[in-house]
Design a protein around this motif. Structure first.
Motif, PDB file in Angstrom:
ATOM      1  N   THR A   1      -2.853  61.956  15.172  1.00  0.00           N
ATOM      2  CA  THR A   1      -1.529  62.041  14.895  1.00  0.00           C
ATOM      3  C   THR A   1      -1.031  60.805  13.897  1.00  0.00           C
ATOM      4  OG1 THR A   1      -0.933  60.429  16.860  1.00  0.00           O
ATOM      5  CG2 THR A   1      -0.573  62.853  16.886  1.00  0.00           C
ATOM      6  N   LEU A   2      -1.614  59.588  13.941  1.00  0.00           N
ATOM      7  CA  LEU A   2      -1.363  58.744  12.975  1.00  0.00           C
ATOM      8  C   LEU A   2      -2.048  59.156  11.737  1.00  0.00           C
ATOM      9  CD1 LEU A   2      -2.496  55.232  14.667  1.00  0.00           C
ATOM     10  CD2 LEU A   2      -0.361  55.841  13.278  1.00  0.00           C
ATOM     11  N   GLU A   3      -3.215  59.894  11.692  1.00  0.00           N
ATOM     12  CA  GLU A   3      -3.866  60.401  10.436  1.00  0.00           C
ATOM     13  C   GLU A   3      -2.865  61.288   9.714  1.00  0.00           C
ATOM     14  OE1 GLU A   3      -7.100  59.603  13.366  1.00  0.00           O
ATOM     15  OE2 GLU A   3      -4.894  60.506  13.257  1.00  0.00           O
ATOM     16  N   THR A   4      -1.843  61.885  10.237  1.00  0.00           N
ATOM     17  CA  THR A   4      -0.945  62.682   9.369  1.00  0.00           C
ATOM     18  C   THR A   4       0.011  61.897   8.496  1.00  0.00           C
ATOM     19  OG1 THR A   4       1.080  62.528  11.070  1.00  0.00           O
ATOM     20  CG2 THR A   4      -1.027  64.409  11.386  1.00  0.00           C
ATOM     21  N   MET A   5      -0.152  60.747   8.744  1.00  0.00           N
ATOM     22  CA  MET A   5       0.721  59.648   7.661  1.00  0.00           C
ATOM     23  C   MET A   5      -0.311  58.717   6.897  1.00  0.00           C
ATOM     24  SD  MET A   5       4.698  59.763   9.266  1.00  0.00           S
ATOM     25  CE  MET A   5       5.325  59.730   7.504  1.00  0.00           C
TER      26      MET A   5
ATOM     27  N   PRO B   1       4.985  68.928  20.309  1.00  0.00           N
ATOM     28  CA  PRO B   1       4.223  68.208  21.044  1.00  0.00           C
ATOM     29  C   PRO B   1       4.602  66.418  20.536  1.00  0.00           C
ATOM     30  CG  PRO B   1       2.833  69.849  20.290  1.00  0.00           C
ATOM     31  CD  PRO B   1       4.130  70.086  19.883  1.00  0.00           C
ATOM     32  N   PHE B   2       4.474  65.678  21.708  1.00  0.00           N
ATOM     33  CA  PHE B   2       4.631  64.464  21.574  1.00  0.00           C
ATOM     34  C   PHE B   2       3.490  63.639  20.824  1.00  0.00           C
ATOM     35  CE2 PHE B   2       7.112  65.026  25.543  1.00  0.00           C
ATOM     36  CZ  PHE B   2       8.385  64.919  24.903  1.00  0.00           C
ATOM     37  N   VAL B   3       3.964  62.624  19.914  1.00  0.00           N
ATOM     38  CA  VAL B   3       2.743  62.207  19.110  1.00  0.00           C
ATOM     39  C   VAL B   3       2.287  60.663  19.808  1.00  0.00           C
ATOM     40  CG1 VAL B   3       3.495  63.181  16.944  1.00  0.00           C
ATOM     41  CG2 VAL B   3       4.567  60.951  17.657  1.00  0.00           C
ATOM     42  N   ARG B   4       3.037  60.180  20.725  1.00  0.00           N
ATOM     43  CA  ARG B   4       2.707  58.925  21.392  1.00  0.00           C
ATOM     44  C   ARG B   4       2.517  59.285  22.896  1.00  0.00           C
ATOM     45  NH1 ARG B   4       5.320  53.967  17.731  1.00  0.00           N
ATOM     46  NH2 ARG B   4       3.782  52.969  19.153  1.00  0.00           N
ATOM     47  N   LYS B   5       1.577  58.521  23.691  1.00  0.00           N
ATOM     48  CA  LYS B   5       1.590  58.556  25.100  1.00  0.00           C
ATOM     49  C   LYS B   5       2.646  58.120  25.647  1.00  0.00           C
ATOM     50  CE  LYS B   5      -3.461  57.724  24.421  1.00  0.00           C
ATOM     51  NZ  LYS B   5      -4.384  56.431  24.863  1.00  0.00           N
ATOM     52  N   SER B   6       3.191  56.970  25.291  1.00  0.00           N
ATOM     53  CA  SER B   6       4.557  56.462  25.728  1.00  0.00           C
ATOM     54  C   SER B   6       5.625  57.686  25.707  1.00  0.00           C
ATOM     55  CB  SER B   6       4.912  55.233  24.930  1.00  0.00           C
ATOM     56  OG  SER B   6       5.263  55.429  23.872  1.00  0.00           O
ATOM     57  N   GLN B   7       5.674  58.552  24.631  1.00  0.00           N
ATOM     58  CA  GLN B   7       6.835  59.375  24.757  1.00  0.00           C
ATOM     59  C   GLN B   7       6.265  60.354  25.658  1.00  0.00           C
ATOM     60  OE1 GLN B   7       6.348  60.701  20.551  1.00  0.00           O
ATOM     61  NE2 GLN B   7       7.526  59.004  19.817  1.00  0.00           N
ATOM     62  N   ALA B   8       5.609  60.830  25.690  1.00  0.00           N
ATOM     63  CA  ALA B   8       4.756  61.910  26.828  1.00  0.00           C
ATOM     64  C   ALA B   8       5.377  61.520  28.279  1.00  0.00           C
ATOM     65  CB  ALA B   8       3.573  62.416  26.887  1.00  0.00           C
TER      66      ALA B   8
ATOM     67  N   THR C   1      -0.876  47.037  15.509  1.00  0.00           N
ATOM     68  CA  THR C   1      -1.751  46.313  16.599  1.00  0.00           C
ATOM     69  C   THR C   1      -2.789  47.400  17.097  1.00  0.00           C
ATOM     70  OG1 THR C   1      -0.204  46.568  18.118  1.00  0.00           O
ATOM     71  CG2 THR C   1       0.011  44.643  16.692  1.00  0.00           C
ATOM     72  N   PRO C   2      -3.693  46.971  17.919  1.00  0.00           N
ATOM     73  CA  PRO C   2      -4.607  47.939  18.615  1.00  0.00           C
ATOM     74  C   PRO C   2      -3.640  48.641  19.742  1.00  0.00           C
ATOM     75  CG  PRO C   2      -5.569  45.746  18.389  1.00  0.00           C
ATOM     76  CD  PRO C   2      -4.312  45.586  17.740  1.00  0.00           C
ATOM     77  N   ALA C   3      -2.794  47.827  20.301  1.00  0.00           N
ATOM     78  CA  ALA C   3      -1.860  48.220  21.206  1.00  0.00           C
ATOM     79  C   ALA C   3      -1.072  49.598  20.765  1.00  0.00           C
ATOM     80  CB  ALA C   3      -0.925  47.543  21.943  1.00  0.00           C
ATOM     81  N   ILE C   4      -0.670  49.664  19.403  1.00  0.00           N
ATOM     82  CA  ILE C   4       0.130  50.615  18.689  1.00  0.00           C
ATOM     83  C   ILE C   4      -0.904  51.860  18.585  1.00  0.00           C
ATOM     84  CG2 ILE C   4       1.333  51.373  16.913  1.00  0.00           C
ATOM     85  CD1 ILE C   4       2.538  48.667  16.728  1.00  0.00           C
ATOM     86  N   LYS C   5      -2.183  51.507  17.920  1.00  0.00           N
ATOM     87  CA  LYS C   5      -3.118  52.454  17.857  1.00  0.00           C
ATOM     88  C   LYS C   5      -3.288  53.316  19.102  1.00  0.00           C
ATOM     89  CE  LYS C   5      -5.432  50.602  13.783  1.00  0.00           C
ATOM     90  NZ  LYS C   5      -6.530  50.059  13.174  1.00  0.00           N
ATOM     91  N   GLU C   6      -3.729  52.586  19.977  1.00  0.00           N
ATOM     92  CA  GLU C   6      -3.843  53.257  21.286  1.00  0.00           C
ATOM     93  C   GLU C   6      -2.885  53.975  21.964  1.00  0.00           C
ATOM     94  OE1 GLU C   6      -5.630  54.250  24.893  1.00  0.00           O
ATOM     95  OE2 GLU C   6      -6.573  53.226  23.069  1.00  0.00           O
ATOM     96  N   ASP C   7      -1.504  53.786  21.416  1.00  0.00           N
ATOM     97  CA  ASP C   7      -0.291  54.565  22.069  1.00  0.00           C
ATOM     98  C   ASP C   7      -0.448  55.938  21.293  1.00  0.00           C
ATOM     99  OD1 ASP C   7       1.885  55.182  23.646  1.00  0.00           O
ATOM    100  OD2 ASP C   7       3.276  54.276  21.981  1.00  0.00           O
ATOM    101  N   PHE C   8      -0.754  56.085  20.111  1.00  0.00           N
ATOM    102  CA  PHE C   8      -0.846  57.382  19.394  1.00  0.00           C
ATOM    103  C   PHE C   8      -1.919  58.063  19.720  1.00  0.00           C
ATOM    104  CE2 PHE C   8       2.127  55.200  16.298  1.00  0.00           C
ATOM    105  CZ  PHE C   8       2.927  55.960  15.996  1.00  0.00           C
TER     106      PHE C   8
ATOM    107  N   GLU D   1       9.952  32.006  19.440  1.00  0.00           N
ATOM    108  CA  GLU D   1       8.939  32.996  19.989  1.00  0.00           C
ATOM    109  C   GLU D   1       9.689  34.332  20.508  1.00  0.00           C
ATOM    110  OE1 GLU D   1       5.619  32.317  20.567  1.00  0.00           O
ATOM    111  OE2 GLU D   1       5.806  30.477  19.419  1.00  0.00           O
ATOM    112  N   THR D   2       9.184  35.342  19.973  1.00  0.00           N
ATOM    113  CA  THR D   2       9.924  36.888  20.235  1.00  0.00           C
ATOM    114  C   THR D   2       8.735  37.764  20.435  1.00  0.00           C
ATOM    115  OG1 THR D   2      11.676  36.067  18.817  1.00  0.00           O
ATOM    116  CG2 THR D   2      11.486  38.323  19.287  1.00  0.00           C
ATOM    117  N   PRO D   3       8.979  38.585  21.461  1.00  0.00           N
ATOM    118  CA  PRO D   3       8.039  39.722  21.562  1.00  0.00           C
ATOM    119  C   PRO D   3       8.068  40.489  20.389  1.00  0.00           C
ATOM    120  CG  PRO D   3       9.369  39.672  23.454  1.00  0.00           C
ATOM    121  CD  PRO D   3      10.025  38.658  22.359  1.00  0.00           C
ATOM    122  N   GLN D   4       6.713  41.080  19.732  1.00  0.00           N
ATOM    123  CA  GLN D   4       6.418  41.807  18.623  1.00  0.00           C
ATOM    124  C   GLN D   4       6.379  43.156  19.083  1.00  0.00           C
ATOM    125  OE1 GLN D   4       7.471  41.008  15.550  1.00  0.00           O
ATOM    126  NE2 GLN D   4       5.830  39.568  14.499  1.00  0.00           N
ATOM    127  N   ALA D   5       6.405  44.010  18.156  1.00  0.00           N
ATOM    128  CA  ALA D   5       5.946  45.392  18.275  1.00  0.00           C
ATOM    129  C   ALA D   5       4.465  45.304  18.716  1.00  0.00           C
ATOM    130  CB  ALA D   5       5.852  46.055  17.028  1.00  0.00           C
ATOM    131  N   GLY D   6       4.211  46.564  19.658  1.00  0.00           N
ATOM    132  CA  GLY D   6       2.642  46.619  20.126  1.00  0.00           C
ATOM    133  C   GLY D   6       2.612  45.454  21.386  1.00  0.00           C
TER     134      GLY D   6
END
Length: 459
Positions: free
Chosen positions: A136-140, A374-381, A125-132, A27-32
């Protein structure tokens, strides 16, 4: 007793079988933030990157070390390529069917057409999407599918010398906050163009004529997303392209740009700005704030001769008929994920995604910070709040530019149309633009060339 021995042996064999069936899982924490069962079989993920900023190699070393604390079974092999030779090396590897698992780049439709670029949608994951942050995600994304995560969002604008702007009475802070029109720029240009005491000409603006970046920026600011729209329809048959060409011709005829602009190389453009013979420089990115601050330190240290410059980030002025801030040319750059012709399987792909998320997460925001973007993620800002390297007024300008960035149409049109667009830009737009700058074609003649050949090539 014998029966007990056989029973014990049978139980041992059952336990061995169960263990083998389960594999190396924990059992390991995953991304998001999800906690799911992860296969801990040793694996190696290959990353090819670039010197994104001056100390990026230290960044990636630290990011990988942090990653391995959580995922010690995944070895990350990274290589920092040179900007000059790296793209060629990657193209060779991609064509051979053996690209790295992660490659630092903007998203390119040709990557997807190989069938080796991997969609990420099932991993996000939804958590990753919410962080961007929005947009910004659309640029890739290509045709709605996610193929990479941006590390930052590049922005093309104009940059000014604060001393020269202030002496001419130009309210640059209002421009940074609200944008400006072509008429407002031309009014400012009259004040910025003048003879200097040493007899040299000070120009309002300097740009290079060896690329088509200048016409790209101005046409986008005038409401034309590209030569084609997001559906691939040719749109440079609009009156807005004629207006754009007329504005460029006015800059040439009235002497607001050097008469030799058609042949001016990017390095010469920068030299004029540093020498104070140009008040504003075109295709200036927010990173100029940091770069010029470092140059000022070199001047103080006696390593470089010249006047210190206080840099001002400016948006590109837009056509008078356009309301609002005007559109900025921008693009996402980060990591794109690939598989190989000799596919390494689903678990390897999941591991590669975990590495991508680690490289572009909160601490990965140092790249945007170093580049004054500008930062692309809320966690970065949040992580870098109060640690920004750019001047506050330039941060305002960069954020406004990002919030008004124009989409990259090559990420929404089909691959064949994108290839034709590239051909049109090189074979038609570039020579036509240079002929306009040299005074060899009128705006109307240039517009007719762009329209007739564009209709033929991009229909």
């Amino acid at each position: 007793m014998k029966m007990n021995k056989w029973l014990a042996l049978f139980m041992v064999l059952v336990l061995v079988a169960i263990t083998a069936a389960c594999g190396n899982k924990t059992e390991t924490p995953q991304a998001g933030g999800d906690t799911t069962q992860v296969d801990t079989t040793p694996d190696t993920v290959k990353v090819w990157t670039y010197p994104v900023h001056g100390t990026y190699e230290n960044d990636i070393k630290d990011l990988v070390a942090d990653f391995n604390k959580q995922y010690p079974h995944i070895k990350v092999e990274y290589e920092v390529l040179s900007w000059a030779e790296g793209p060629k090396k990657f193209d060779v590897a991609l064509n051979a069917g053996d690209p790295p698992d992660l490659y630092f780049s903007a998203l390119n439709g040709s990557y997807v057409s190989t069938g080796l670029a991997l969609p990420l949608d099932s991993y996000v994951t939804p958590a990753i999407k919410e962080d961007f942050l929005p947009g910004t995600l659309e640029t890739m994304q290509l045709n709605g599918k996610q193929y990479g995560f941006p590390l930052y969002q590049s922005l093309w604008g104009w940059g000014g010398n604060k001393r020269i702007l202030t002496e001419a009475g130009i309210d640059y802070k209002t421009i940074q906050e609200k944008g400006w029109t072509w008429t407002e720029f031309l009014d400012a240009a009259k004040k910025l163009n003048k003879k200097l005491p040493d007899g040299k000409q000070q120009y309002a603006l300097v740009t290079d004529g060896t690329s088509i970046d200048f016409i790209d920026m101005l046409s986008r600011a005038n409401g034309l997303v590209d030569s084609v729209d997001e559906k691939g329809n040719f749109i440079w048959n609009d009156a807005k392209i004629v207006d754009t060409l007329k504005f460029i011709d006015t800059l040439r005829k009235d002497g607001y740009i050097p008469k030799e602009t058609a042949a001016l190389a990017p390095a010469a453009r920068s030299e004029m700005f540093y020498a104070g013979t140009a008040a504003i420089i075109s295709k200036a990115i927010p990173y100029y704030d940091v770069m010029i601050a470092n140059r000022n330190k070199d001047i103080d240290a006696g390593k470089v001769k010249g006047e210190k410059i206080d840099y001002v980030q400016l948006p590109v002025p837009h056509g008078d008929s356009i309301t609002g801030y005007g559109k900025t040319t921008g693009n996402g750059e980060g990591y794109v994920m690939f598989r190989q012709k000799n596919d390494k399987g689903a678990q390897h792909a999941k591991n590669s995604f975990l590495v991508m998320e680690a490289l572009t997460g909160a601490k990965g925001g140092n790249s945007a910070n170093e580049l004054a973007l500008p930062f692309v993620r809320k966690s970065q800002a949040k992580l870098f709040e109060g640690k920004g390297l750019a001047k506050p007024e330039n941060v305002v300008a960069a954020n406004n530019m990002r919030n008004n960035s124009s989409p990259n149409v090559t990420l929404s049109i089909d691959i064949d149309k994108a290839a034709k667009l590239k051909q049109y830009r090189e074979q038609v737009v570039k020579p036509t633009f240079q002929a306009l700058l040299a005074g060899e074609k009128t705006p109307e003649q240039a517009a007719e060339d762009l329209k007739s050949k564009g209709t033929q090539m991009l229909k």
